[in-house]
Every structure is written in structure tokens, then in C-alpha cells.
Design an enzyme around this catalytic site. Structure first.
Site: not given
Ligand SMILES: [Zn+2]
Lengths: 161, 378
Positions: B197, B16, B113, B80
Site C-alpha cells: 500500500c 494525492r 515513499g 496507523c
């Protein structure tokens, strides 16, 4: 053939049958998800005329034949718990449930006609076991802005008798 | 078809990064891959960008910062498997002889989230369609069928966090103790928070080239032996779903994609020295180990018990730390796996180096069943 519950028609009759509080309206969370006949409430799926594949929710389109070949069918009220989890955190919107949040079970119910349905479970988490027999129950999930009780489906363990 | 080689890889760390611009994250990954390859930007002949959350034409915005050379670029979204899809297109360009040097890159800055699926509002309103629910349903069924235990789920996460602590590009870079993981918040039984994850931010880029072009830049040739992208067969259960047929038995897309990748590469699972796979959660590593053919059906947990999947084991799985430690920036994830395998095959993986690594496999799986598998060989 079960009548498909729509709006306030058969649904209202169902509501009368299912509860003593018949003042406020009870509505299915989505029309056509479940219906009642003389034996009780069933989920309504679709069965393909060509390949016998079963779909849920009911939908004219058979995903196996890729054609509009299904017709509505009342699904078995009982199935077997294929797998389960417990939802321990409040899901993001549009989830609507009790405030404060109460954890609930989510499982895959394998129906004898050859379909696994993802469903909220009505059970104590510790009672859940893969392979146990489960039965359908239709009940209120929450109240909408107009005070209507919104009905959805759950599966619960079949009581030992 | 010509042989295709990876001549450069680059990452922007996964994690992040506050209000850092997502385009800058992509640019840094591309520049790192170019520097690693030694290729001048003007000599890259085509580019493919995979991202889910960076918005329309995100790849073009990165190019504008690297330099506008007129090269063709395509922006693609494939959940993904977005980065794996970009790699497949770059691979095709070189394999077909369409060009000699191509770039695949992907980057992401994902919302915080868990990802909520949401096939229908009513279904999510009732409390379903949340991704970890499906992971948990798979995990519980595997436990019931094959005797996989909560202890196994904890130990997969212990292993991957231990590996990730050695990876400067990982999100957590922190050893997590057995107790820490076993006592972390229960999210969806049997999966706890530290067995899942995290969606996050990051970038990755890979430069591929024909043999002739590759030899101009390096003597350590790493062949991209195959890149396979598959969507599922009818009858498999792909997240998120309301109901799924149990009348039709179809092999999973991980199985079909990996079998195709082994065949195209002329390499079997027994030839692999390391594997980077989609450990979205602890149970997924065990289940995909089986579907990738690393062991028989139901034997995934035994690989763990035998120590085979440790860095020093017979077949290390996720030596990078996997998604559990790195997090999952969707568009960068597959290309990040390729970078890890390339570093391992070059012997540049530092403290997490797998000894004598010569063949590696990467695997990503995402929403509605898109699956990308690649095999690399030196
Ligand atoms: Zn059909």
C-alpha cells in the site's frame, strides 16, 4: 568472556587478524555490537540474571523484567534462517552502501539461545532457504569521511563440507 | 455503559492532491460527516483528532474552519491506529454518559515513499529498518509454514484493486490485471510494488451518539458494538525491531484486540458479514484474516482460494479496496474503514455493496504494535 570491541583497541587487533590491509583504521559501526575471543567473533547480547531472556544489542535493561538485570554474553555464531527477503531498492538515508546500489539479502536469524536477529545476509539471493544454517561474519560496510572502514555484521550460509 | 451508535460518516478522498492544504482535507471530512449525520455543529459535545504528520494542534486548526464552539478537543498521534484511537475516545465519552454526541476525525498528508522505521541510526545505516522488509519477512515465513504462494499474493492485490475500482474515495480506482501485479517491480521479495500500500493523503470523520440522541437524527440505527485499542504483549515482533525474543510465545496484538472486541460486542467472527482489515501488503491480508479469527491458523490463503473474501463471497474482506487500493493516510485510515462498513450496513455502497450486510469489523495495526478493532452492527 569475550572482550567487547571498542574504538581502536581490540578492534584494531581484530582488523589485523581479519585482513592483510591493516594500514587504515577499522571501526565497528556501533561500539559493543561484537567482540572476539580465541574462537572468533561473536555478537554481544545481554542475558537477564532473573529470567534468562536474551537481548541484542547488549543493554542493561531486561524488557521482560523491566529492570536493569542483564549482563553481557557472547551469542552463538550460528543460527537458522527463520525468514528472509531481498532489498531491491536503495533504502532512504541514513543507509550507506555501494553506489550504484547493489541489492542485498535481509533475514531473521534464529539463535539457539532464543533470539531472532534482523541481519544483512551475505549470500546469493537464489541460494536462500528458510531453515538453512547460517553463520556470523563481521566485515566492512562502507568507508566513513576519514577513510576508516566501518565494520558491521552479516550472516552467511554455512558452507557444506 | 450505554450503547453507542454511528450517525454520520464522511471522507475526503484518499490519494494525492498536489499542494492542497492538509487542514482543508480535514475540514472537508468533518463537514461531510456532519452533513451525513444531520447534526448541527454546535450540538457536537466533544472531538478527538488523530493524525501523525499534520503537526501539533492540527485538530484545532480544523475546528477553527468549522466553527469555534468551545467544545473540548484532543489531538493524538498513535501511528496507523491514530484514527481508531480517536474513535475509541469518542465512543467512551458517549458510552460513559459523559456526553451524547461526539466526533472522531483524522487526516493526513504524508511524505512520499516507504516509511523507514529507524530504531537506531547504525541499524538503518547498515541497510535495515525499512518497513517493507518486515512485511516481506512475515510473508516469506507464512509461505514456508503454510504453503502460501506468490500466486496468492498476486490474487489478494487483484481482488482489492478490483474492489477499489468501484470506490470513488480510493486512490487508484483502477482494476489491475494479474499480469500487471505479478510483473510489477520487486521491492522486497516476495513483495512487489503493486502488493504494497502507498502512504498518501486523505481525511475521515465519524459522528457517534447515544441511542436517544441518535433517534433524533435517523431511523437506521447502526450500533458501534465495540471499539478496542490494544498495545502488544511482550514477546511479539512489532515493526521495526533489531531483535526479538523467541523464548516467549505471546499472541499477536491483532489476536488480543479482536478477541476483546468480539467479547465486548457479544459477536463472534462467524457473525461477520464483511471485514475491512489492514492490508498493508498482500500477505498481511492473509495473515490478519487468521489472527482476526476469520479462519484457522494457516488457512488465510484458503479463504482466498475458496472465493470467500470476494464481494460476492461468504465473508468479503476489504470490499472498499483496502489499503492496497485506497492507500494509507494514517490518521484517516481506521475511520475510513468505519465509513465503509457504515455505508455497507446502510446499503449505500453502490457497485461494491455486500448483500444483506448486517455486521462488520474494522482493523488497523501500526508501528510498535498499536492495534484498533471495531465492530458495527445494524
Ligand atoms: Zn528478565
Amino acid at each position: 568472556m569475550a572482550a567487547i570491541i571498542t574504538g581502536n583497541g581490540p578492534c584494531f587487533e581484530l582488523a589485523l587478524k581479519m585482513t592483510v590491509v591493516a594500514e587504515k583504521s577499522r571501526k565497528p559501526i556501533r561500539e559493543g555490537l561484537f567482540a572476539e575471543d580465541a574462537n572468533g567473533v561473536s555478537l554481544i547480547g545481554g542475558r537477564c540474571r532473573e529470567c534468562a531472556e536474551i537481548v541484542f544489542p547488549a543493554n542493561p535493561f531486561c524488557p521482560r523484567c523491566c529492570r536493569e538485570t542483564t549482563e553481557p554474553v557472547a551469542l552463538s555464531r550460528r543460527g537458522v534462517l527463520y525468514s528472509f527477503t531481498v532489498q531491491r531498492f536503495k533504502p532512504p538515508p541514513p543507509y550507506r552502501g555501494p553506489d550504484p546500489f547493489v541489492p542485498y539479502g535481509v533475514g531473521l536469524i534464529e539463535l539457539p539461545e532464543g533470539l531472532r536477529i534482523t541481519s544483512v545476509l551475505k549470500a546469493e539471493p537464489d541460494d536462500l532457504r528458510v531453515g538453512m544454517e547460517m553463520e556470523l561474519v563481521v566485515e566492512g560496510f562502507f568507508e566513513d569521511e576519514d577513510g576508516n572502514e566501518i565494520l558491521g555484521y552479516k550472516f552467511r550460509p554455512v558452507e557444506e563440507r | 455503559m450505554r450503547d453507542v451508535y454511528v450517525i454520520g460518516v464522511g471522507l475526503h478522498p484518499f490519494g494525492r492532491f498536489g499542494d492542497k492544504d492538509v487542514i482543508e482535507i480535514g475540514r472537508e471530512a468533518v463537514v461531510a460527516a456532519l452533513e451525513d449525520s444531520g447534526v448541527a455543529w454546535k450540538d457536537v459535545e466533544s472531538a478527538y483528532c488523530g493524525t501523525v504528520f499534520a503537526g501539533p494542534m492540527a485538530g484545532n486548526k480544523v475546528l477553527a474552519r468549522v466553527g469555534l464552539t468551545g467544545l473540548p478537543i484532543m489531538n493524538l498521534e498513535n501511528a496507523c491506529a491514530s484514527g481508531g484511537s480517536a474513535l475509541r475516545l469518542a465512543f467512551q465519552d458517549v458510552a460513559s454518559g459523559f456526553c451524547d454526541i461526539a466526533l472522531a476525525f483524522g487526516f493526513e498528508k504524508m511524505p512520499r515513499g516507504f516509511i523507514a522505521g529507524n530504531p537506531n541510526d547504525w541499524f538503518a545505516t547498515m541497510g535495515m529498518a525499512v518497513n517493507p522488509q518486515y512485511f516481506a519477512l512475515n510473508a516469506r515465513r507464512h509461505m514456508a509454514d503454510y504453503g502460501t504462494t506468490e500466486d496468492h499474493l498476486v490474487r489478494v492485490s487483484v481482488k482489492n484493486h478490483r474492489n477499489g475500482a468501484l470506490n470513488p474515495y480510493a486512490m487508484y480506482r483502477k482494476v489491475m490485471s494479474y499480469e500487471e501485479i505479478a510483473n510489477s517491480t520487486m521491492v522486497n521479495d516476495p513483495l512487489r510494488l503493486l502488493m504494497l500500500c502507498a502512504p498518501n493523503e486523505g481525511g475521515a470523520a465519524v459522528v457517534v451518539a447515544s441511542r436517544e440522541a441518535a433517534k433524533r437524527y435517523t431511523t437506521r440505527l447502526i450500533r458501534l458494538a465495540s471499539v478496542v485499542l490494544k498495545s502488544p504483549l511482550y514477546g511479539t515482533a512489532e515493526v521495526p525491531y533489531i531483535a526479538v525474543s523467541s523464548q516467549v510465545e505471546a499472541p499477536s496484538v491483532t489476536r488480543t484486540a479482536s478477541e476483546a472486541a468480539y467479547e465486548a460486542a457479544g459477536i463472534g467472527p462467524g457473525d461477520l458479514d464483511l471485514v475491512e482489515l489492514q492490508d498493508t501488503d498482500s500477505a498481511a491480508e492473509i495473515i490478519y484474516s487468521e489472527e482476526l479469527g476469520l479462519c484457522g491458523r494457516g488457512e488465510g490463503a484458503r479463504l482466498l482460494d475458496d472465493g470467500a473474501t470476494e464481494i460476492g463471497g461468504r465473508l468479503p474482506v476489504n470490499p472498499s479496496g483496502g489499503l492496497l487500493s485506497k492507500g494509507e493516510p494514517l490518521g484517516a485510515s481506521a475511520l475510513g474503514q468505519v465509513a465503509e462498513v457504515v455505508w455497507q450496513l446502510r446499503g449505500e455502497a453502490g457497485a461494491r455493496q455486500v448483500s444483506d450486510a448486517r455486521v462488520g469489523l474494522t482493523h488497523v495495526y501500526g508501528a510498535l504494535g498499536n492495534c484498533a478493532v471495531s465492530i458495527l452492527q445494524c
